[in-house]
Write an enzyme that holds these catalytic residues in place. Structure first.
Site, PDB file in Angstrom:
ATOM      1  N   ASP A   8     -36.115  67.390  11.455  1.00  0.00           N
ATOM      2  CA  ASP A   8     -37.461  67.378  11.731  1.00  0.00           C
ATOM      3  C   ASP A   8     -38.038  67.663  10.694  1.00  0.00           C
ATOM      4  O   ASP A   8     -37.532  68.212   9.422  1.00  0.00           O
ATOM      5  CB  ASP A   8     -36.327  68.358  13.206  1.00  0.00           C
ATOM      6  CG  ASP A   8     -35.611  69.552  12.163  1.00  0.00           C
ATOM      7  OD1 ASP A   8     -35.470  69.681  10.905  1.00  0.00           O
ATOM      8  OD2 ASP A   8     -34.961  70.227  13.358  1.00  0.00           O
ATOM      9  N   CYS A  65     -31.663  67.887   9.540  1.00  0.00           N
ATOM     10  CA  CYS A  65     -32.131  69.211  10.112  1.00  0.00           C
ATOM     11  C   CYS A  65     -31.498  70.325   9.856  1.00  0.00           C
ATOM     12  O   CYS A  65     -30.940  70.068   8.700  1.00  0.00           O
ATOM     13  CB  CYS A  65     -31.663  69.260  12.095  1.00  0.00           C
ATOM     14  SG  CYS A  65     -30.011  69.290  12.219  1.00  0.00           S
ATOM     15  N   THR A  67     -29.551  71.935   9.512  1.00  0.00           N
ATOM     16  CA  THR A  67     -27.683  72.242   9.744  1.00  0.00           C
ATOM     17  C   THR A  67     -26.805  71.131  10.054  1.00  0.00           C
ATOM     18  O   THR A  67     -26.016  70.631   9.205  1.00  0.00           O
ATOM     19  CB  THR A  67     -27.017  73.202  10.465  1.00  0.00           C
ATOM     20  OG1 THR A  67     -27.531  72.488  12.477  1.00  0.00           O
ATOM     21  CG2 THR A  67     -27.883  74.438  10.893  1.00  0.00           C
ATOM     22  N   HIS A  98     -12.523  55.496   8.720  1.00  0.00           N
ATOM     23  CA  HIS A  98     -11.892  55.781  10.100  1.00  0.00           C
ATOM     24  C   HIS A  98     -12.559  56.241  11.064  1.00  0.00           C
ATOM     25  O   HIS A  98     -11.930  54.894  12.687  1.00  0.00           O
ATOM     26  CB  HIS A  98     -11.070  57.581  10.253  1.00  0.00           C
ATOM     27  CG  HIS A  98     -10.077  57.470   8.875  1.00  0.00           C
ATOM     28  ND1 HIS A  98      -9.001  58.140   8.702  1.00  0.00           N
ATOM     29  CD2 HIS A  98      -9.794  56.535   7.841  1.00  0.00           C
ATOM     30  CE1 HIS A  98      -7.930  58.461   8.068  1.00  0.00           C
ATOM     31  NE2 HIS A  98      -8.438  56.917   7.408  1.00  0.00           N
ATOM     32  N   HIS A 133      -7.832  51.779  13.341  1.00  0.00           N
ATOM     33  CA  HIS A 133      -9.214  52.305  13.830  1.00  0.00           C
ATOM     34  C   HIS A 133     -10.089  51.765  14.218  1.00  0.00           C
ATOM     35  O   HIS A 133     -10.445  52.923  15.278  1.00  0.00           O
ATOM     36  CB  HIS A 133      -9.940  53.407  12.452  1.00  0.00           C
ATOM     37  CG  HIS A 133      -8.872  54.228  11.086  1.00  0.00           C
ATOM     38  ND1 HIS A 133      -8.257  54.814  11.438  1.00  0.00           N
ATOM     39  CD2 HIS A 133      -8.318  53.740  10.310  1.00  0.00           C
ATOM     40  CE1 HIS A 133      -7.975  55.763  10.505  1.00  0.00           C
ATOM     41  NE2 HIS A 133      -7.403  54.274   9.277  1.00  0.00           N
TER      42      HIS A 133
END
Ligand code: RB5
Length: 147
Positions: A8, A65, A67, A98, A133
């Site tokens: 963004d 973005c 965060t 994983h 996994h």
């Protein structure tokens, strides 16, 4: 390997820095924007990347973005997407080994470009470990049908 990336407005500069890494490594990629620093809605860009990765058009997606949180929440709404928000190379390695993560999410307001480049390189070069996994990833896929 083919990569799709987007951001963004709050992730624009870091996205551009990461694009340079892909160019240096001669990796195939498509950058789906945005091209201007005007405010945009991150879910719109998460949708573009998540749909393309889920459709098998790309090996990995990269979403940036402010965060990384909004992008990861939005991308993980799409079936088949395992988007991982990473702030360290350790997390990037674990996300691949994983969790078989197929989208890397990063926060431009959280980490510097140098750290982000290392995270991206680790994410792209680490293989899924499989074994126990794989069963867990399958259990995640089964949870998608509960929606
Ligand atoms: C934009 O201001 C910001 O909310 C966005 O980039 C992101 O951090 C959301 O999770």
């Amino acid at each position: 390997m083919k990569i799709i990336l987007a951001s963004d407005h709050a992730g624009l500069e870091l996205r551009q820095a990461l694009r340079a890494v892909l160019q240096e490594k001669s990796l195939a990629y498509d950058d789906v924007g945005p091209t201007s620093p005007e405010s945009v809605d991150y879910p719109d860009f998460a949708k573009k990347v998540a749909r393309a990765v889920a459709a098998g058009e790309y090996t990995f997606g990269v979403l940036v973005c402010g965060t990384g949180i909004g992008m990861s929440i939005a991308a993980n709404k799409y079936r088949g997407i395992r988007a991982a928000l990473c702030g360290t190379e350790f997390e990037a390695r674990m996300a691949r080994e994983h969790n078989d993560a197929n989208i890397l999410c990063l926060g431009q307001r959280v980490i510097g470009a140098g750290v982000a480049k290392g995270i991206l390189e680790t994410f792209l070069t680490t293989a899924f470990a499989g074994g126990k996994h794989a069963k867990r990833v399958q259990l995640i896929a089964e949870a998608e049908s509960e929606r």
